[in-house]
Write an enzyme that holds these catalytic residues in place. Structure first.
Site, PDB file in Angstrom:
ATOM      1  N   GLY A   1       1.106  -0.940  -0.043  1.00  0.00           N
ATOM      2  CA  GLY A   1       0.079   0.173  -0.058  1.00  0.00           C
ATOM      3  C   GLY A   1       0.675   0.967  -0.046  1.00  0.00           C
ATOM      4  O   GLY A   1       1.938   1.168   0.063  1.00  0.00           O
ATOM      5  N   CYS A   2       0.291   2.372  -0.528  1.00  0.00           N
ATOM      6  CA  CYS A   2       1.029   3.211  -0.947  1.00  0.00           C
ATOM      7  C   CYS A   2       1.566   4.661   1.087  1.00  0.00           C
ATOM      8  O   CYS A   2       2.532   4.091   0.775  1.00  0.00           O
ATOM      9  CB  CYS A   2       0.143   4.303  -1.025  1.00  0.00           C
ATOM     10  SG  CYS A   2      -1.493   4.905  -0.617  1.00  0.00           S
TER      11      CYS A   2
END
Length: 347
Positions: free
Chosen positions: A150-151
């Site tokens: 995920g970011c």
């Protein structure tokens, strides 16, 4: 040249994959897939890709997809890959890089609790490799199924892992304050991303409930061998791209600024997409815009006995499409930097 397929080509993640892959020296964008716009030209959704000669959007069919691609990127909402990836893996013939969260969490109950969906089959979750390239390079190189991080976890883990590996920070003391641009919410319409609601405003969301929290804790424990408790709070800021993570940890022992700086510089010396900034500097999201870089600075506060780490990325590149391509390069033994911009967009 390898044949690339992109599922979810009409979303922001898919569009960013196309932007980067068009210039990749070892890639042909062979197929684009959509469940909502099959048969249409992508130019209808994204006029900015006009003139690139891209294929029309095709329906999602695992049988043909496994035959027509060497690697498939799944830029889809959570829940889609959990069903589609196992089908592709069983058919063989293609590698899969999943940009959703379906294969990141090893614990099925944790996935149910945080994502409010049924998890992917356990046998495929076990086979998936977590694609934080800087820390799992060898595993990614041998993988057929990669769970792209995920970011928020990307920016956070790159900042925290070196300190936890040294045992310098109390594992239950981490407080992570993270701020993201609106593109991280995807292309769907909602009041939460309405211009007049978010412009000239900043707010926290999913406080103590964000699904990236267990991902951060899981991977931090795997890399350091120490179970950590992370207080993670995300915020939405009125800009399109970028993430700034400010992480605070209570030091276990006396650490000087020089020691902390040396640790980060040595850790990432041979990692092409992590740039450790000079002591005393403060990286800006603007300084990594459009690039696959993560810029990090570390600060020791001797007064409070805390270490503060600043980490910035472009959430659409290092936080999604760029890191996925970095993983693809490693999987196919291409140069790690291939197809990825080496100069951010500025100003």
């Amino acid at each position: 040249m390898i044949r690339v397929g992109i599922v979810g080509a009409t979303g922001y993640g898919g569009a960013e994959l196309i932007r980067l892959l068009v210039g990749h020296p070892h890639v042909q964008i062979a197929n684009l897939y959509s469940s909502s716009a099959e048969g249409e030209s992508l130019e209808k959704t994204f006029p900015h890709v006009s003139g690139l000669g891209l294929p029309k959007l095709a329906p999602i069919d695992a049988q043909s997809m496994s035959k027509d691609n060497d690697v498939i990127f799944l830029a889809t909402p959570a829940g889609v890959s959990a069903d589609l990836s196992p089908q592709l893996m069983k058919l063989g013939g293609t590698k899969v890089i999943d940009l959703s969260g379906d294969f990141r969490l090893e614990c099925a109950d944790a996935y149910r609790s945080w994502y409010k969906k049924e998890p992917a089959p356990a046998e495929w979750v076990e086979k998936a490799v977590y694609g934080l390239t800087e820390w799992n390079y060898e595993q990614v190189a041998g993988a057929s199924l990669v769970a792209n991080p995920g970011c928020y976890p990307t920016a956070t883990l790159l900042a925290l892992i070196p300190l936890m590996q040294k045992g310098w920070v109390k594992p239950d003391s981490w407080i992570v304050d993270a701020k993201s641009g609106v593109s991280g919410a995807g292309r769907g319409l909602s009041m939460g991303v309405h211009y007049s609601e978010i412009n000239e405003s900043i707010h926290a969301y999913k406080v103590a409930k964000h699904q990236h929290t267990p991902e951060i804790e899981q991977e931090l424990a795997k890399q350091s061998g120490i179970a950590s408790l992370v207080q993670f709070t995300p915020h939405l800021v009125p800009m399109t791209r970028g993430i700034l993570v400010t992480a605070y940890g209570q030091l276990e022992t006396k650490v000087t600024q020089a020691q902390a700086q040396e640790l980060f510089e040595a850790t990432y010396a041979d990692k092409p997409f992590v740039r450790v900034r000079p002591a005393g500097t403060h990286p800006h999201t603007k300084e990594v815009l459009g690039s696959n870089y993560c810029d990090i600075s570390v600060h020791v506060d001797e007064r409070t006995g805390r270490v503060i780490v600043l980490s910035v990325i472009d959430n659409m590149v290092k936080g999604a499409a760029g890191q996925a391509i970095q993983n693809m390069n490693v999987m196919f033994q291409f140069p790690e930097k291939a197809g990825l911009p080496l100069v951010p967009v500025f100003p």
